[in-house]
Design a protein around this motif. Structure first.
Motif, PDB file in Angstrom:
ATOM      1  N   ALA A  22       0.834  -1.210   0.000  1.00  0.00           N
ATOM      2  CA  ALA A  22       0.000   0.000   0.000  1.00  0.00           C
ATOM      3  C   ALA A  22       0.864   1.255   0.000  1.00  0.00           C
ATOM      4  O   ALA A  22       0.536   2.243  -0.679  1.00  0.00           O
ATOM      5  N   GLU A  26       0.849   4.238  -2.734  1.00  0.00           N
ATOM      6  CA  GLU A  26       0.668   5.636  -2.334  1.00  0.00           C
ATOM      7  C   GLU A  26       1.844   6.498  -2.783  1.00  0.00           C
ATOM      8  O   GLU A  26       1.665   7.621  -3.245  1.00  0.00           O
ATOM      9  N   TRP A  50      -3.448   3.330   9.009  1.00  0.00           N
ATOM     10  CA  TRP A  50      -4.059   2.118   8.466  1.00  0.00           C
ATOM     11  C   TRP A  50      -4.137   1.025   9.531  1.00  0.00           C
ATOM     12  O   TRP A  50      -5.141   0.331   9.632  1.00  0.00           O
ATOM     13  N   MET A  94      -3.129   1.127  -7.038  1.00  0.00           N
ATOM     14  CA  MET A  94      -4.193   1.678  -6.199  1.00  0.00           C
ATOM     15  C   MET A  94      -5.460   0.837  -6.345  1.00  0.00           C
ATOM     16  O   MET A  94      -6.130   0.561  -5.351  1.00  0.00           O
ATOM     17  N   LEU A  97      -5.427  -2.360  -4.328  1.00  0.00           N
ATOM     18  CA  LEU A  97      -5.637  -2.292  -2.877  1.00  0.00           C
ATOM     19  C   LEU A  97      -6.979  -2.908  -2.491  1.00  0.00           C
ATOM     20  O   LEU A  97      -7.164  -3.324  -1.355  1.00  0.00           O
TER      21      LEU A  97
END
Length: 123
Positions: A22, A26, A50, A94, A97
């Motif tokens: 992740a 990002e 998170w 993304m 995810l």
């Protein structure tokens, strides 16, 4: 035990790999959309946010290590791709995810995260 008194569970191996993935997503998104790299502290802070949502935790040193590994990988990926391919890759990561989204690129980067975390002694 109430939510305030419950201690957060430590993050497991899969969580560490997912966090690294992740963070790579990002970082690439921030780089391609804003021309800036997240610094190590920003990555560690995102990881803490998170983890908190899933009532898990990692010490700051471990979050910083995940952040550093993800930074190295994201910069390596960006350095090996054209801008167009980088934008596509960032978007694909993304999307990946979402656990329901199937992505060969995402699976490949997830395996790379696992290998780098193993090599760094973070797993």
């Amino acid at each position: 035990m109430t939510e305030k008194t419950a201690s957060a569970a430590p993050a497991d191996r899969g969580t560490r790999i997912a966090l690294c993935f992740a963070l790579v997503a990002e970082r690439l998104t921030a780089y391609y959309e804003h021309g800036q790299w997240l610094n190590e502290a920003q990555g560690a802070s995102l990881a803490a946010d998170w983890l908190r949502r899933s009532q898990r935790s990692l010490p700051l040193a471990e979050r910083r290590q995940l952040s550093a590994v993800s930074d190295d990988l994201a910069r390596e990926i960006a350095g090996s791709l054209s801008r167009e391919a980088g934008l596509y890759t960032a978007h694909e990561l993304m999307e990946a995810l979402d656990p329901k989204y199937v992505s060969e690129i995402g699976e490949s980067i997830m395996r790379e995260c696992e290998g780098r975390l193993l090599a760094a002694g973070a797993l």
